[in-house]
Write a protein that holds these residues in place. Structure first.
Motif, PDB file in Angstrom:
ATOM      1  N   MET A   1       0.922  -1.467  -0.078  1.00 42.41           N
ATOM      2  CA  MET A   1       0.277  -0.109   0.122  1.00 42.41           C
ATOM      3  C   MET A   1       0.863   1.055  -0.167  1.00 42.41           C
ATOM      4  N   MET A   2       0.340   2.711  -0.829  1.00 39.88           N
ATOM      5  CA  MET A   2       1.566   3.263  -1.084  1.00 39.88           C
ATOM      6  C   MET A   2       0.949   4.184  -0.037  1.00 39.88           C
ATOM      7  N   VAL A   3      -0.246   4.358  -0.277  1.00 43.83           N
ATOM      8  CA  VAL A   3      -1.052   6.080   0.618  1.00 43.83           C
ATOM      9  C   VAL A   3      -2.114   4.851   1.404  1.00 43.83           C
ATOM     10  N   LYS A   4      -1.965   5.418   2.666  1.00 49.04           N
ATOM     11  CA  LYS A   4      -3.924   5.153   3.341  1.00 49.04           C
ATOM     12  C   LYS A   4      -4.480   6.229   3.993  1.00 49.04           C
ATOM     13  N   VAL A   5      -5.077   6.238   3.732  1.00 54.76           N
ATOM     14  CA  VAL A   5      -6.015   7.692   4.351  1.00 54.76           C
ATOM     15  C   VAL A   5      -6.875   7.600   5.008  1.00 54.76           C
ATOM     16  N   ASP A   6      -7.378   7.166   6.891  1.00 55.22           N
ATOM     17  CA  ASP A   6      -8.874   7.051   7.128  1.00 55.22           C
ATOM     18  C   ASP A   6      -8.438   8.257   8.111  1.00 55.22           C
ATOM     19  N   ARG A   7     -10.385   8.284   7.690  1.00 51.01           N
ATOM     20  CA  ARG A   7     -10.960   9.996   8.254  1.00 51.01           C
ATOM     21  C   ARG A   7     -10.253  11.155   8.271  1.00 51.01           C
ATOM     22  N   LEU A   8      -9.850  10.885   7.733  1.00 53.87           N
ATOM     23  CA  LEU A   8      -8.553  12.424   7.453  1.00 53.87           C
ATOM     24  C   LEU A   8      -9.684  13.978   7.264  1.00 53.87           C
ATOM     25  N   SER A   9      -9.079  14.665   8.541  1.00 55.32           N
ATOM     26  CA  SER A   9      -9.930  15.696   8.137  1.00 55.32           C
ATOM     27  C   SER A   9      -9.290  17.561   8.705  1.00 55.32           C
ATOM     28  N   TYR A  10      -9.112  18.845   8.404  1.00 54.65           N
ATOM     29  CA  TYR A  10      -8.384  18.989   8.219  1.00 54.65           C
ATOM     30  C   TYR A  10      -9.158  20.622   8.284  1.00 54.65           C
ATOM     31  N   ASN A  11      -8.321  21.828   9.353  1.00 53.15           N
ATOM     32  CA  ASN A  11      -9.313  22.624   9.165  1.00 53.15           C
ATOM     33  C   ASN A  11      -8.071  24.314   8.760  1.00 53.15           C
ATOM     34  N   PHE A  12      -8.546  25.018   8.625  1.00 52.43           N
ATOM     35  CA  PHE A  12      -8.030  26.047   8.571  1.00 52.43           C
ATOM     36  C   PHE A  12      -8.432  27.731   8.993  1.00 52.43           C
ATOM     37  N   GLY A  13      -8.586  27.391  11.126  1.00 53.85           N
ATOM     38  CA  GLY A  13      -9.041  28.401  11.882  1.00 53.85           C
ATOM     39  C   GLY A  13     -10.084  27.116  11.821  1.00 53.85           C
ATOM     40  N   PRO A  14     -12.323  27.984  11.457  1.00 50.89           N
ATOM     41  CA  PRO A  14     -13.122  27.141  11.686  1.00 50.89           C
ATOM     42  C   PRO A  14     -13.451  27.215  10.505  1.00 50.89           C
ATOM     43  N   HIS A  15     -12.830  27.071   9.728  1.00 50.64           N
ATOM     44  CA  HIS A  15     -13.051  25.997   8.177  1.00 50.64           C
ATOM     45  C   HIS A  15     -12.906  24.881   8.483  1.00 50.64           C
ATOM     46  N   TRP A  16     -13.289  23.979   8.095  1.00 55.94           N
ATOM     47  CA  TRP A  16     -12.971  22.863   7.837  1.00 55.94           C
ATOM     48  C   TRP A  16     -13.044  22.273   6.307  1.00 55.94           C
ATOM     49  N   VAL A  17     -12.397  21.974   5.999  1.00 61.13           N
ATOM     50  CA  VAL A  17     -11.469  22.260   4.213  1.00 61.13           C
ATOM     51  C   VAL A  17     -11.666  20.765   4.428  1.00 61.13           C
ATOM     52  N   LEU A  18     -11.319  19.691   4.743  1.00 55.88           N
ATOM     53  CA  LEU A  18     -11.304  18.263   4.573  1.00 55.88           C
ATOM     54  C   LEU A  18     -12.031  17.545   5.948  1.00 55.88           C
ATOM     55  N   LYS A  19     -12.958  16.907   5.363  1.00 56.51           N
ATOM     56  CA  LYS A  19     -13.689  16.054   6.410  1.00 56.51           C
ATOM     57  C   LYS A  19     -14.173  15.003   6.040  1.00 56.51           C
ATOM     58  N   ASP A  20     -13.485  14.246   6.941  1.00 56.79           N
ATOM     59  CA  ASP A  20     -13.955  12.490   7.144  1.00 56.79           C
ATOM     60  C   ASP A  20     -13.377  11.904   5.670  1.00 56.79           C
ATOM     61  N   ILE A  21     -12.169  12.297   5.725  1.00 63.71           N
ATOM     62  CA  ILE A  21     -11.353  11.683   3.785  1.00 63.71           C
ATOM     63  C   ILE A  21     -10.527  10.221   4.372  1.00 63.71           C
ATOM     64  N   SER A  22     -11.247   9.225   3.134  1.00 63.94           N
ATOM     65  CA  SER A  22     -10.914   8.062   3.419  1.00 63.94           C
ATOM     66  C   SER A  22     -10.613   7.421   2.129  1.00 63.94           C
ATOM     67  N   PHE A  23      -9.326   6.776   1.562  1.00 66.42           N
ATOM     68  CA  PHE A  23      -9.058   6.015   0.715  1.00 66.42           C
ATOM     69  C   PHE A  23      -7.924   5.761   0.566  1.00 66.42           C
ATOM     70  N   SER A  24      -7.484   4.521  -0.232  1.00 69.09           N
ATOM     71  CA  SER A  24      -6.167   3.641  -0.558  1.00 69.09           C
ATOM     72  C   SER A  24      -5.223   4.081  -1.480  1.00 69.09           C
ATOM     73  N   LEU A  25      -4.187   3.993  -2.074  1.00 69.74           N
ATOM     74  CA  LEU A  25      -3.187   3.826  -3.051  1.00 69.74           C
ATOM     75  C   LEU A  25      -2.755   2.777  -2.805  1.00 69.74           C
TER      76      LEU A  25
END
Ligand SMILES: Nc1ncnc2c1ncn2[C@@H]1O[C@H](COP(=O)(O)OP(=O)(O)OP(=O)(O)O)[C@@H](O)[C@H]1O
Ligand SMILES: [Mg+2]
Length: 229
Positions: free
Chosen positions: A1-25
Motif C-alpha cells: 500500500m503506497m497511501v492509506k488515509v483514514d477519516r482525515l479532516s483538516y481545518n484552517f481556523g473555523p473552516h473545515w476544508v477536508l472532512k472525513d476523507i478515507s481512501f487508499s492507493l
C-alpha cells in the motif's frame, strides 16, 4: 500500500476544508483528484507531503505514519515522494541542469551517473537546448517543466502533482502526460489534481476521486463518472 488515509479532516481556523476523507492507493496505481476550486485538492496533497500536519484522522504515505512524523523524518519522506506543486519554486538564479541535479546531489549520487540521469530527463522534458540557461530567463511553461524534471529525476515511489499541466499548451500537456504515464508503467504511483477533461482522458485506467466541499463524493473508474467538474 503506497497511501492509506483514514477519516482525515483538516481545518484552517473555523473552516473545515477536508472532512472525513478515507481512501487508499496501491503501489503503482494512478489516481486523479478532481473537484471545483476550493474543494480541498491542494490541501489534501500538502497533507500527504508533510507540508501540513495530520492531526485529525490518520494518513500513511510510503511507509511513514504522518501522525507520528518527526520533523527530522520529513526529508526522508520527501526522498520517496516526488512533488510537482505550483508554489514549489525552482531556484531562479541557477541553471536548469543545476536545479534538476540538486535532487540527486542530496542523495549522494556519483557525478557521472548523475550527469547521465539529469541529461536524460532534461531531454525528455524538451529542455536540452536550455540546460545551461538560468531559470529566471525561461518561460512559465519551461520553468514548470524544470520543476517536474526535478521531482522525477530520482525515480520516486510516489509522485504528487498539483495541476502540473496548468501553464502548458495542448501539445506540451499531452507530452507531459506521456511522461507521467511512462513513470506509471514502470510502477510509480501517481496522485494528480486536475480540472482538465483532456488530462483525465489521457489515463483511461486511472481512478478518479472527486472532492466536493472537502468530502469525497465519488471514488470510481473514469468510465463510470458522469461529470467530473
Ligand atoms: N493557508 C490557508 N489559510 C486559510 N484557508 C486556506 C488556506 N489554504 C487553503 N485555504 C482554503 O481551503 C479551501 C481549500 O483550498 P484548496 O487550495 O485545497 O482547494 P483546491 O481544491 O486545491 O482549489 P483549486 O482548484 O482552486 O486549486 C479553500 O476554501 C481555501 O480558501
Ligand atoms: Mg489547488
Amino acid at each position: 500500500m503506497m497511501v492509506k488515509v483514514d477519516r482525515l479532516s483538516y481545518n484552517f481556523g473555523p473552516h473545515w476544508v477536508l472532512k472525513d476523507i478515507s481512501f487508499s492507493l496501491d503501489k503503482g496505481e494512478f489516481l486523479f483528484l478532481t473537484g471545483h476550486s476550493g474543494a480541498g485538492k491542494t490541501t489534501l496533497l500538502r497533507l500527504l507531503y508533510g507540508a501540513l500536519p495530520v492531526n485529525r484522522g490518520r494518513a500513511q504515505v510510503a511507509g511513514y505514519e504522518l501522525n507520528k512524523l518527526k520533523k527530522r523524518q520529513i526529508p526522508q519522506l520527501r526522498r520517496k515522494v516526488g512533488v510537482v506543486f505550483q508554489d514549489f519554486k525552482i531556484l531562479p538564479r541557477r541553471t536548469v541542469f543545476d536545479n534538476v541535479a540538486m535532487a540527486l546531489e542530496v542523495r549522494g549520487m556519483p557525478r557521472p551517473h548523475l550527469e547521465r540521469r539529469v541529461r536524460a530527463i532534461v531531454r525528455a522534458m524538451g529542455l536540452e537546448t536550455k540546460s545551461y540557461s538560468i531559470c529566471e530567463r525561461l518561460s512559465g511553461g519551461e520553468q514548470q517543466r524544470v520543476a517536474i524534471a526535478r521531482s522525477m529525476v530520482a525515480n520516486p515511489e510516489l509522485i504528487l502533482a498539483d495541476e502540473p499541466t496548468g501553464n502548458l499548451d495542448f501539445d506540451l500537456t499531452m507530452h507531459l502526460m506521456d511522461i507521467f504515464k511512462q513513470f506509471h508503467t514502470y510502477g510509480t504511483s501517481v496522485i494528480m489534481a486536475t480540472h482538465s477533461r483532456e488530462v483525465l482522458d489521457c489515463v483511461p485506467e486511472a481512478r478518479i476521486l472527486h472532492l466536493q466541499d472537502g468530502r469525497i463524493v465519488t471514488d470510481s473508474e473514469p468510465g463510470l463518472e458522469e461529470d467530473v467538474q
